[in-house]
Design a protein around this motif. Structure first.
Motif, PDB file in Angstrom:
ATOM      1  N   GLU A  13       2.496  51.227  43.683  1.00  0.00           N
ATOM      2  CA  GLU A  13       1.284  51.035  44.480  1.00  0.00           C
ATOM      3  C   GLU A  13       1.257  52.112  45.545  1.00  0.00           C
ATOM      4  O   GLU A  13       2.236  52.307  46.260  1.00  0.00           O
ATOM      5  N   VAL A  14       0.144  52.822  45.656  1.00  0.00           N
ATOM      6  CA  VAL A  14       0.017  53.917  46.610  1.00  0.00           C
ATOM      7  C   VAL A  14      -1.120  53.608  47.572  1.00  0.00           C
ATOM      8  O   VAL A  14      -2.201  53.203  47.151  1.00  0.00           O
ATOM      9  N   ARG A  15      -0.858  53.800  48.863  1.00  0.00           N
ATOM     10  CA  ARG A  15      -1.858  53.638  49.907  1.00  0.00           C
ATOM     11  C   ARG A  15      -2.019  54.984  50.601  1.00  0.00           C
ATOM     12  O   ARG A  15      -1.057  55.555  51.105  1.00  0.00           O
ATOM     13  N   ILE A  16      -3.224  55.503  50.622  1.00  0.00           N
ATOM     14  CA  ILE A  16      -3.514  56.775  51.274  1.00  0.00           C
ATOM     15  C   ILE A  16      -4.403  56.475  52.477  1.00  0.00           C
ATOM     16  O   ILE A  16      -5.427  55.817  52.336  1.00  0.00           O
ATOM     17  N   ARG A  25      -9.787  61.047  48.744  1.00  0.00           N
ATOM     18  CA  ARG A  25     -10.078  61.277  47.328  1.00  0.00           C
ATOM     19  C   ARG A  25      -9.362  62.511  46.800  1.00  0.00           C
ATOM     20  O   ARG A  25      -8.889  62.525  45.662  1.00  0.00           O
ATOM     21  N   ARG A  26      -9.265  63.563  47.602  1.00  0.00           N
ATOM     22  CA  ARG A  26      -8.568  64.773  47.152  1.00  0.00           C
ATOM     23  C   ARG A  26      -7.093  64.489  46.890  1.00  0.00           C
ATOM     24  O   ARG A  26      -6.521  64.966  45.903  1.00  0.00           O
ATOM     25  N   VAL A  27      -6.466  63.714  47.753  1.00  0.00           N
ATOM     26  CA  VAL A  27      -5.060  63.346  47.549  1.00  0.00           C
ATOM     27  C   VAL A  27      -4.925  62.496  46.288  1.00  0.00           C
ATOM     28  O   VAL A  27      -4.032  62.715  45.461  1.00  0.00           O
ATOM     29  N   GLY A  49     -12.873  55.272  62.209  1.00  0.00           N
ATOM     30  CA  GLY A  49     -13.674  55.590  61.038  1.00  0.00           C
ATOM     31  C   GLY A  49     -12.915  56.180  59.882  1.00  0.00           C
ATOM     32  O   GLY A  49     -13.512  56.788  59.006  1.00  0.00           O
ATOM     33  N   GLY A  50     -11.613  56.040  59.835  1.00  0.00           N
ATOM     34  CA  GLY A  50     -10.818  56.570  58.737  1.00  0.00           C
ATOM     35  C   GLY A  50     -11.003  55.780  57.454  1.00  0.00           C
ATOM     36  O   GLY A  50     -11.726  54.792  57.397  1.00  0.00           O
ATOM     37  N   THR A  51     -10.349  56.221  56.418  1.00  0.00           N
ATOM     38  CA  THR A  51     -10.417  55.590  55.101  1.00  0.00           C
ATOM     39  C   THR A  51      -9.018  55.282  54.608  1.00  0.00           C
ATOM     40  O   THR A  51      -8.112  56.084  54.758  1.00  0.00           O
ATOM     41  N   ARG A  52      -8.868  54.113  54.009  1.00  0.00           N
ATOM     42  CA  ARG A  52      -7.618  53.729  53.355  1.00  0.00           C
ATOM     43  C   ARG A  52      -7.947  53.563  51.881  1.00  0.00           C
ATOM     44  O   ARG A  52      -8.869  52.844  51.524  1.00  0.00           O
ATOM     45  N   LEU A  53      -7.223  54.252  51.028  1.00  0.00           N
ATOM     46  CA  LEU A  53      -7.478  54.223  49.599  1.00  0.00           C
ATOM     47  C   LEU A  53      -6.237  53.684  48.891  1.00  0.00           C
ATOM     48  O   LEU A  53      -5.125  54.101  49.197  1.00  0.00           O
ATOM     49  N   HIS A  54      -6.427  52.757  47.970  1.00  0.00           N
ATOM     50  CA  HIS A  54      -5.318  52.165  47.217  1.00  0.00           C
ATOM     51  C   HIS A  54      -5.494  52.498  45.737  1.00  0.00           C
ATOM     52  O   HIS A  54      -6.599  52.461  45.215  1.00  0.00           O
TER      53      HIS A  54
END
Length: 86
Positions: A13-16, A25-27, A49-54
């Motif tokens: 599981e990866v959290r960016i 999205r680039r990562v 206002g950041g983003t967390r992507l899983h």
């Protein structure tokens, strides 16, 4: 503190966390070039206002160069947790 179940042995599981959705999205795109993955899920992160992507990566289906790196890497006994991680 809530404990999530561990993914299967061949998955990670990866959290960016990034300042913008585009950076996250680039990562994720780079990781998808190395590993098969699930569809990404994104959430707001923090108060700025950041983003967390899983996403979930399938490490059993790694592409080069990840396959080479996985076969030669060893886990470290000194894994460290960041102060904001649970």
């Amino acid at each position: 503190m809530e404990h999530e179940p561990l993914p299967s042995e061949s998955h990670a599981e990866v959290r960016i966390v990034a300042a913008t959705p585009e950076v996250a999205r680039r990562v994720a795109d780079v990781l998808r070039r190395c590993f098969a993955s699930t569809e990404q899920r994104s959430y707001p992160a923090g108060h700025e206002g950041g983003t967390r992507l899983h996403l979930t990566l399938d490490t059993a289906n790694a592409a080069e160069p990840a396959r080479s790196w996985l076969s030669t890497s060893t886990s470290t006994e000194q894994a460290r947790t960041h102060a904001d991680e649970v």
